[in-house]
Design a protein around this motif. Structure first.
Motif, PDB file in Angstrom:
ATOM      1  N   ILE A 219       0.853  -1.204   0.000  1.00 54.67           N
ATOM      2  CA  ILE A 219       0.000   0.000   0.000  1.00 54.67           C
ATOM      3  C   ILE A 219       0.889   1.254   0.000  1.00 54.67           C
ATOM      4  CG2 ILE A 219      -1.695   1.354   1.315  1.00 54.67           C
ATOM      5  CD1 ILE A 219      -2.810  -1.304   2.427  1.00 54.67           C
ATOM      6  N   LEU A 220       1.916   1.237   0.863  1.00 51.29           N
ATOM      7  CA  LEU A 220       2.781   2.421   0.981  1.00 51.29           C
ATOM      8  C   LEU A 220       3.521   2.709  -0.326  1.00 51.29           C
ATOM      9  CD1 LEU A 220       4.239   1.997   4.597  1.00 51.29           C
ATOM     10  CD2 LEU A 220       2.497   3.611   3.825  1.00 51.29           C
ATOM     11  N   ASP A 221       3.815   1.663  -1.076  1.00 53.39           N
ATOM     12  CA  ASP A 221       4.503   1.866  -2.352  1.00 53.39           C
ATOM     13  C   ASP A 221       3.657   2.735  -3.293  1.00 53.39           C
ATOM     14  OD1 ASP A 221       6.908   1.082  -3.991  1.00 53.39           O
ATOM     15  OD2 ASP A 221       5.318   0.424  -5.349  1.00 53.39           O
ATOM     16  N   ILE A 222       2.347   2.732  -3.068  1.00 56.96           N
ATOM     17  CA  ILE A 222       1.447   3.544  -3.894  1.00 56.96           C
ATOM     18  C   ILE A 222       1.126   4.879  -3.219  1.00 56.96           C
ATOM     19  CG2 ILE A 222      -0.900   3.671  -4.895  1.00 56.96           C
ATOM     20  CD1 ILE A 222       0.152   1.353  -6.176  1.00 56.96           C
ATOM     21  N   THR A 223       0.881   4.825  -1.882  1.00 57.13           N
ATOM     22  CA  THR A 223       0.278   5.992  -1.232  1.00 57.13           C
ATOM     23  C   THR A 223       1.259   6.863  -0.442  1.00 57.13           C
ATOM     24  OG1 THR A 223      -0.214   4.721   0.760  1.00 57.13           O
ATOM     25  CG2 THR A 223      -1.921   4.757  -0.920  1.00 57.13           C
ATOM     26  N   ALA A 224       2.440   6.337  -0.138  1.00 57.82           N
ATOM     27  CA  ALA A 224       3.294   7.059   0.832  1.00 57.82           C
ATOM     28  C   ALA A 224       4.030   8.231   0.206  1.00 57.82           C
ATOM     29  CB  ALA A 224       4.301   6.107   1.446  1.00 57.82           C
ATOM     30  N   ASP A 225       4.499   9.075   1.110  1.00 55.65           N
ATOM     31  CA  ASP A 225       5.349  10.188   0.731  1.00 55.65           C
ATOM     32  C   ASP A 225       6.787   9.649   0.669  1.00 55.65           C
ATOM     33  OD1 ASP A 225       5.964  13.058   0.534  1.00 55.65           O
ATOM     34  OD2 ASP A 225       6.994  12.688   2.422  1.00 55.65           O
ATOM     35  N   GLU A 226       7.458   9.859  -0.473  1.00 52.28           N
ATOM     36  CA  GLU A 226       8.802   9.292  -0.656  1.00 52.28           C
ATOM     37  C   GLU A 226       9.761   9.698   0.450  1.00 52.28           C
ATOM     38  OE1 GLU A 226      10.938   9.622  -4.318  1.00 52.28           O
ATOM     39  OE2 GLU A 226       9.490   8.370  -5.371  1.00 52.28           O
ATOM     40  N   LYS A 227       9.681  10.974   0.836  1.00 52.76           N
ATOM     41  CA  LYS A 227      10.600  11.491   1.854  1.00 52.76           C
ATOM     42  C   LYS A 227      10.406  10.744   3.158  1.00 52.76           C
ATOM     43  CE  LYS A 227      12.654  15.968   1.388  1.00 52.76           C
ATOM     44  NZ  LYS A 227      12.044  17.145   0.744  1.00 52.76           N
ATOM     45  N   GLU A 228       9.134  10.571   3.521  1.00 56.54           N
ATOM     46  CA  GLU A 228       8.824   9.919   4.789  1.00 56.54           C
ATOM     47  C   GLU A 228       9.190   8.439   4.747  1.00 56.54           C
ATOM     48  OE1 GLU A 228       5.579  10.491   8.193  1.00 56.54           O
ATOM     49  OE2 GLU A 228       4.999  11.006   6.175  1.00 56.54           O
ATOM     50  N   LEU A 229       8.907   7.821   3.596  1.00 56.14           N
ATOM     51  CA  LEU A 229       9.142   6.383   3.439  1.00 56.14           C
ATOM     52  C   LEU A 229      10.634   6.075   3.347  1.00 56.14           C
ATOM     53  CD1 LEU A 229       7.403   3.801   3.120  1.00 56.14           C
ATOM     54  CD2 LEU A 229       7.583   4.076   0.652  1.00 56.14           C
ATOM     55  N   GLY A 230      11.408   7.017   2.830  1.00 59.74           N
ATOM     56  CA  GLY A 230      12.857   6.822   2.742  1.00 59.74           C
ATOM     57  C   GLY A 230      13.285   5.968   1.570  1.00 59.74           C
ATOM     58  N   LYS A 231      12.349   5.601   0.704  1.00 58.61           N
ATOM     59  CA  LYS A 231      12.725   4.899  -0.529  1.00 58.61           C
ATOM     60  C   LYS A 231      11.761   5.337  -1.628  1.00 58.61           C
ATOM     61  CE  LYS A 231      10.121   0.707   0.688  1.00 58.61           C
ATOM     62  NZ  LYS A 231      10.117  -0.716   0.941  1.00 58.61           N
ATOM     63  N   HIS A 232      12.144   5.040  -2.872  1.00 56.77           N
ATOM     64  CA  HIS A 232      11.282   5.477  -3.970  1.00 56.77           C
ATOM     65  C   HIS A 232       9.945   4.754  -3.918  1.00 56.77           C
ATOM     66  CE1 HIS A 232      14.377   7.870  -5.674  1.00 56.77           C
ATOM     67  NE2 HIS A 232      15.183   6.853  -5.879  1.00 56.77           N
ATOM     68  N   THR A 233       8.890   5.490  -4.209  1.00 57.76           N
ATOM     69  CA  THR A 233       7.573   4.856  -4.294  1.00 57.76           C
ATOM     70  C   THR A 233       7.298   4.517  -5.768  1.00 57.76           C
ATOM     71  OG1 THR A 233       6.626   7.064  -4.435  1.00 57.76           O
ATOM     72  CG2 THR A 233       6.582   6.007  -2.282  1.00 57.76           C
ATOM     73  N   GLY A 234       6.267   3.715  -5.973  1.00 52.76           N
ATOM     74  CA  GLY A 234       5.881   3.365  -7.347  1.00 52.76           C
ATOM     75  C   GLY A 234       6.776   2.324  -7.982  1.00 52.76           C
ATOM     76  N   SER A 235       7.700   1.763  -7.194  1.00 51.12           N
ATOM     77  CA  SER A 235       8.674   0.843  -7.800  1.00 51.12           C
ATOM     78  C   SER A 235       8.031  -0.488  -8.190  1.00 51.12           C
ATOM     79  CB  SER A 235       9.866   0.614  -6.871  1.00 51.12           C
ATOM     80  OG  SER A 235       9.433  -0.020  -5.702  1.00 51.12           O
ATOM     81  N   ASP A 236       6.974  -0.905  -7.468  1.00 52.61           N
ATOM     82  CA  ASP A 236       6.309  -2.172  -7.826  1.00 52.61           C
ATOM     83  C   ASP A 236       5.721  -2.071  -9.239  1.00 52.61           C
ATOM     84  OD1 ASP A 236       6.885  -3.326  -5.380  1.00 52.61           O
ATOM     85  OD2 ASP A 236       5.012  -2.667  -4.451  1.00 52.61           O
ATOM     86  N   LYS A 237       5.068  -0.941  -9.496  1.00 49.09           N
ATOM     87  CA  LYS A 237       4.450  -0.734 -10.806  1.00 49.09           C
ATOM     88  C   LYS A 237       5.533  -0.658 -11.883  1.00 49.09           C
ATOM     89  CE  LYS A 237       0.315   1.506 -12.421  1.00 49.09           C
ATOM     90  NZ  LYS A 237      -0.598   2.602 -12.356  1.00 49.09           N
ATOM     91  N   GLU A 238       6.585   0.088 -11.549  1.00 47.05           N
ATOM     92  CA  GLU A 238       7.689   0.268 -12.493  1.00 47.05           C
ATOM     93  C   GLU A 238       8.302  -1.080 -12.884  1.00 47.05           C
ATOM     94  OE1 GLU A 238      11.218   2.838 -11.361  1.00 47.05           O
ATOM     95  OE2 GLU A 238       9.503   4.221 -11.244  1.00 47.05           O
ATOM     96  N   ASN A 239       8.423  -1.967 -11.861  1.00 41.83           N
ATOM     97  CA  ASN A 239       9.012  -3.288 -12.127  1.00 41.83           C
ATOM     98  C   ASN A 239       7.955  -4.302 -12.571  1.00 41.83           C
ATOM     99  OD1 ASN A 239      11.558  -2.374 -11.396  1.00 41.83           O
ATOM    100  ND2 ASN A 239      11.319  -2.959  -9.263  1.00 41.83           N
ATOM    101  N   ASN A 240       6.748  -3.807 -12.867  1.00 37.95           N
ATOM    102  CA  ASN A 240       5.640  -4.695 -13.288  1.00 37.95           C
ATOM    103  C   ASN A 240       5.400  -5.830 -12.308  1.00 37.95           C
ATOM    104  OD1 ASN A 240       4.675  -3.509 -15.661  1.00 37.95           O
ATOM    105  ND2 ASN A 240       6.573  -4.161 -16.682  1.00 37.95           N
ATOM    106  N   LYS A 241       5.383  -5.502 -11.033  1.00 39.67           N
ATOM    107  CA  LYS A 241       5.193  -6.535 -10.023  1.00 39.67           C
ATOM    108  C   LYS A 241       3.731  -6.666  -9.641  1.00 39.67           C
ATOM    109  CE  LYS A 241       9.621  -6.891  -7.835  1.00 39.67           C
ATOM    110  NZ  LYS A 241      10.459  -6.696  -6.687  1.00 39.67           N
ATOM    111  N   SER A 242       3.244  -7.903  -9.542  1.00 36.48           N
ATOM    112  CA  SER A 242       1.922  -8.116  -8.972  1.00 36.48           C
ATOM    113  C   SER A 242       2.056  -7.940  -7.464  1.00 36.48           C
ATOM    114  CB  SER A 242       1.434  -9.533  -9.237  1.00 36.48           C
ATOM    115  OG  SER A 242       1.296  -9.757 -10.604  1.00 36.48           O
TER     116      SER A 242
END
Ligand code: FPP
Ligand code: MG
Length: 290
Positions: A219-242
């Motif tokens: 969920i955080l990979d989609i909804t989180a703030d990158e700064k707060e999360l400390g890692k890039h978000t959206g990476s699951d989608k980028e890597n075409n991950k289910s």
């Protein structure tokens, strides 16, 4: 919690020597990732399960630190270009960006070795007993090996660019994330020389918590703030991950997290302080934003 994290971190850093020898670079690389500021969930779980079973915080610390070393090694390797190829972790450049791929790989290896050294060294044996140490080595080795965390990572890589159904996702997450969380809870029991029934209850708690933890991660990979999360978000989608989110959507996933959290809470018995802390921890992890 803050005090506990400080105690864990002091112990954790004490295991990595400050030396100025030819191999200094690998120690620097290990220290860089160990001290990058994780949430320390795994050693916290070890401490609470140790106390729940009549052990002390002190007895849990070597096992908890070993778990954090393994967790850190897994993150360092996960970020490598041959795996998820991520240049940001815990709000800082990934290990291989700073130290190079070769050193990052070796630092991960050395963290894994150090974990088993700590589990079995004479100080730890004096603290919890030889039998507990042997059980801990056996448990951790199984949980992080090919049938556990490494196996989960293999499935994860296999299903990049390929859709996975919920059975596959569940198997992958049980292994990739759940196995180490389970080891954290089990090692807490083992440090307190608890019986098999206590260990079984801890595994049931960990299974539910581990899965909830991974769904929150998705969920955080989609909804989180990158700064707060400390890692890039959206990476699951980028890597075409289910992920759970790609299969069910965010709202259904939030419901699943609530169900799993209730399930975890139901596995902790009694009204002791540690039992309450374990229930609170499950609730706070469900609501985490990093
Ligand atoms: C975040 O933990 C990490 C996970 C949800 C686990 C992901 C699994 C792997 C990276 C396995 C990789 C395995 C190999 C063998 C390379 P966290 O939120 O507790 O992180 P924190 O310590 O930064 O808070
Ligand atoms: Mg990964």
């Amino acid at each position: 919690m803050e005090k506990l994290i400080k105690t864990i971190e002091e112990k954790l850093y004490s295991y990595v020597p400050n030396i100025d020898t030819l191999e200094k670079k690998v120690f620097d690389s290990m220290k860089y990732s160990l001290s990058a500021g994780g949430k320390r969930i795994r050693p916290i779980l070890t401490a609470y399960f140790c106390e729940l079973n009549g052990g002390t915080l002190e007895q849990s610390l070597p096992f908890g630190c070993a778990l954090e070393m393994i967790h850190t090694y897994s993150l360092v390797h996960d970020d490598l270009p041959c795996m998820d190829n991520d240049d940001l972790r815990r709000g800082k450049p990934s290990n291989h960006i700073v130290f190079g791929e070769d050193t990052a790989l070796l630092a991960g290896d050395a963290l894994q070795s150090l974990a088993f050294e700590v589990l079995s060294d004479s100080k730890t044996r004096d603290l919890v007993g030889d039998t507990a140490c042997i059980k801990a080595v056996n448990c951790l080795a199984k949980r992080i090996g090919a049938v556990g965390m490494v196996g989960g990572q293999v499935i994860d890589l296999e299903y990049e660019n390929k859709s996975a159904d919920v059975t596959i996702l569940r198997t992958m997450d049980d292994k990739k994330t759940g196995a180490l969380i389970s080891a954290a809870c089990e090692l807490g029991c083992i440090a307190a020389n608890a019986d098999d029934k206590a260990i079984n209850d801890a595994v049931r708690y960990a299974k539910a918590l581990g899965l909830a933890f991974q769904v929150v991660d998705d969920i955080l990979d989609i909804t989180a703030d990158e700064k707060e999360l400390g890692k890039h978000t959206g990476s699951d989608k980028e890597n075409n991950k289910s992920t759970y989110v790609s299969l069910y959507g965010v709202e259904e996933c939030k419901k699943l997290v609530s169900q799993l959290t209730e399930e975890a809470i139901g596995c902790v018995y009694g009204e002791s302080e540690s039992a309450q802390k374990l229930r609170e921890l499950a609730l706070s992890l469900a609501q985490r934003n990093k």
